[in-house]
Design a protein around this motif. Structure first.
Motif, PDB file in Angstrom:
ATOM      1  N   TYR A 319       0.921  -1.281  -0.072  1.00  0.00           N
ATOM      2  CA  TYR A 319       0.065  -0.086   0.015  1.00  0.00           C
ATOM      3  C   TYR A 319       0.852   1.326   0.027  1.00  0.00           C
ATOM      4  N   TYR A 320       1.947   1.208   0.968  1.00  0.00           N
ATOM      5  CA  TYR A 320       2.748   2.406   1.106  1.00  0.00           C
ATOM      6  C   TYR A 320       3.383   2.741  -0.236  1.00  0.00           C
ATOM      7  N   PHE A 321       4.031   1.516  -0.669  1.00  0.00           N
ATOM      8  CA  PHE A 321       4.922   1.583  -1.796  1.00  0.00           C
ATOM      9  C   PHE A 321       3.868   2.086  -3.234  1.00  0.00           C
ATOM     10  N   GLY A 322       2.618   1.612  -3.276  1.00  0.00           N
ATOM     11  CA  GLY A 322       1.795   1.893  -4.262  1.00  0.00           C
ATOM     12  C   GLY A 322       1.492   3.417  -4.214  1.00  0.00           C
ATOM     13  N   GLN A 323       1.340   3.968  -3.003  1.00  0.00           N
ATOM     14  CA  GLN A 323       1.045   5.477  -2.913  1.00  0.00           C
ATOM     15  C   GLN A 323       2.291   6.348  -3.443  1.00  0.00           C
ATOM     16  N   LEU A 324       3.585   5.539  -2.833  1.00  0.00           N
ATOM     17  CA  LEU A 324       4.677   6.356  -3.561  1.00  0.00           C
ATOM     18  C   LEU A 324       4.941   6.450  -4.996  1.00  0.00           C
ATOM     19  N   TYR A 325       4.487   5.142  -5.549  1.00  0.00           N
ATOM     20  CA  TYR A 325       4.536   4.885  -7.015  1.00  0.00           C
ATOM     21  C   TYR A 325       3.664   6.132  -7.904  1.00  0.00           C
ATOM     22  N   LYS A 326       2.559   6.290  -7.159  1.00  0.00           N
ATOM     23  CA  LYS A 326       1.556   7.227  -7.745  1.00  0.00           C
ATOM     24  C   LYS A 326       2.092   8.629  -7.722  1.00  0.00           C
TER      25      LYS A 326
END
Lengths: 362, 157
Positions: A319-326
């Protein structure tokens, strides 16, 4: 006057469509894409819709490629979304038209333009007011729940509960889960492949992107912790002592060179609780309880026990990495850099190497 | 005009991504190494990048962070795991090295059922700030679904 009423009724009907869509789409999207869930704290889990939607949707909506039997609520969502888009564009169009008529026409055209403008604005007001009204009465009224159709199922797919999320399968709700794939490079990775596939999918990540991150952070060891319990070092976690320290507030964030104790835990090395000693850790700020765990998709603090659980760790990290990716505009390299804190070239190089190896075998 | 509005709205709606649409794996490698772009079998690409990773893991560790060696150990045959464990157990307190492979000097050959990756790499001592160049040889064997490290040796150049 009659004409105004007619226009108003037309806009009202459109507004009913807009209303249901606008609010139903939002919670649906939040639930499915792994937003913050309720007290279960299980961020990123598949929403528990009751009933089975299957091929019936194929007769109600235009099938989309890659989506084997879309859900009924997807169909309604599309219809409402269409209504929203149509209404919004129509509103702009009529406002522009009325403005043009008012400016360039004679008295009759001005009057007509005023009427059109009033009608358009009336429709928009109806949209907004009915949304607010229904939301005030009961927010659940704004949510679209799927119809239970136990007869129909997506054909020729196994149940996800039987085979896991590593392949196309049918969820208990009847939704079809599309696996994002991923061939493991080692037995260590293989045991978490299902979870990696699941949470990569839910957070808009490639399998390899998440797999490489976990590989670098923990070498696929779930009980590992960094800088835990002693200055520097990485080792296995003593859960009892760790949690005792957690609740006694003896943890602080650590960074290279610091003599204080840090606490990255589990497969994704998510950092657990610490006092607001550094501005880059607002998500773990104890003085703002509303922020607890939210950076990781949870509405509560994450404990060591949580983070040595593979499901929770991967869910939180993904989740955290996905947010960073966005935030990094889908630039994987920059997202990796951000995940490592921006100052670890070796870590970044490792992630890149593990990612490319994963891509080469997939 | 109305028809145009409807068509435009349709594009806005149906152009959206579906909930269950899988995340497409991009075909691009992140590193941009030239050997990954060559027209060679995918297995060769995999072994070369795997060899690079394993050699770098073999030569990157400190007393406080042995994850690279642990990763190497996870992807080694059973006979080689104790050798890696011995390295982990005997790391001096002051040891802190980082190894990076030159991507332009990686060679792959096959011999019987083994894949041999030879690479030139630079090892930096982060304590003394000194660097040295080595030629590493990593040998892989296929066991089941996985290519595992059988041994890694280096010769200082």
């Amino acid at each position: 006057m009659m004409r105004l009423i007619k226009v108003g009724v037309s806009v009202f009907l459109i507004a009913q469509i807009l209303l249901g869509y606008v609010s139903s789409a939002l919670p649906l999207q939040a639930a499915v894409t792994g937003g913050i869930n309720s007290n279960t704290g299980a961020a990123g889990q598949v929403p528990e819709y009751k009933g089975v939607q299957g091929s019936i949707e194929q007769y109600l909506c235009t099938p989309n490629k890659g989506n084997l039997g879309g859900a009924l609520f997807n169909c309604i969502t599309k219809l409402y979304r269409f209504g929203v888009a149509f209404g919004a564009i129509a509103l702009v169009f009529f406002v522009v038209l009325s403005g043009y008529m008012y400016i360039s026409g004679g008295e009759a055209a001005k009057a007509k333009g005023k009427g059109i403008l009033l009608s358009a604005l009336t429709g928009m007001a109806i949209i907004l007011s009915s949304y607010v009204l229904l939301g005030f009465i009961n927010p659940d009224l704004l949510k679209i729940k799927p119809i239970q159709t136990p007869i129909f199922r997506a054909a020729d797919l196994p149940d996800c509960e039987d085979v896991g999320y590593g392949q196309n399968c049918v969820l208990p709700s009847g939704q079809v889960h599309i696996a994002s794939g991923g061939v493991a490079g080692s037995a260590s990775e293989a045991q978490y492949k299902t979870l990696i596939s699941k949470y990569a999918q839910q957070n808009g990540l490639e399998y390899c992107a998440l797999s490489a991150l976990i590989n670098k952070e923990s070498t696929f060891q779930q009980n590992i912790a960094s800088n835990f319990g002693k200055p520097g070092g990485i080792g296995n976690v003593d859960v009892n002592s760790a949690n005792k320290k957690f609740y006694n507030l003896t943890f602080t964030y650590a960074y290279p060179g610091s003599s204080q104790i840090g606490h990255g835990v589990g497969l994704t090395q998510v950092f657990i609780y610490g006092p607001p000693s550094r501005p880059m850790d607002p998500w773990q700020d104890s003085s703002t309880p509303s922020r607890k765990g939210q950076a990781f998709g949870f509405n509560r603090f994450l404990t060591v026990t949580d983070l040595i659980n593979p499901d929770t760790s991967i869910s939180a990290g993904a989740y955290y990495f996905g947010q960073l990716y966005k935030k990094k505009n889908n630039n994987l390299l920059e997202a990796y850099r951000a995940y490592t804190g921006g100052h670890e070239n070796t870590a970044l190089r490792k992630m890149v190497g593990y990612y490319d190896a994963c891509k080469a075998r997939n | 005009m109305l028809l145009a509005v409807i068509v435009l709205a349709g594009f806005l709606v149906f152009g959206k991504k579906d909930i269950n649409t899988p995340v497409e794996q991009s075909g691009e490698y992140l590193s941009g190494y030239s050997f990954l772009e060559e027209d060679i079998p995918k297995q060769d690409k995999y072994l070369m990048i795997l060899g690079k990773n394993m050699i770098e893991d073999f030569g990157t560790y400190s007393k406080n962070d042995t994850r690279s060696l642990l990763n190497l150990q996870n992807q080694s045959v059973d006979d080689y795991k104790p050798i890696v464990q011995n390295i982990i157990d005997t790391i001096p307190d002051t040891k802190d090295i980082t190894t990076s492979v030159d991507p332009d000097y990686i060679e792959l050959t096959y011999q019987d059922n083994r894949a041999i990756v030879t690479a030139r790499a630079t090892t930096e001592d982060n304590v003394t700030n000194q660097a040295s160049t080595h030629v590493y040889t990593a040998i892989f064997v296929k066991q089941g679904d996985y290519w595992l490290v059988s041994s890694i040796t280096d010769s200082k150049k």
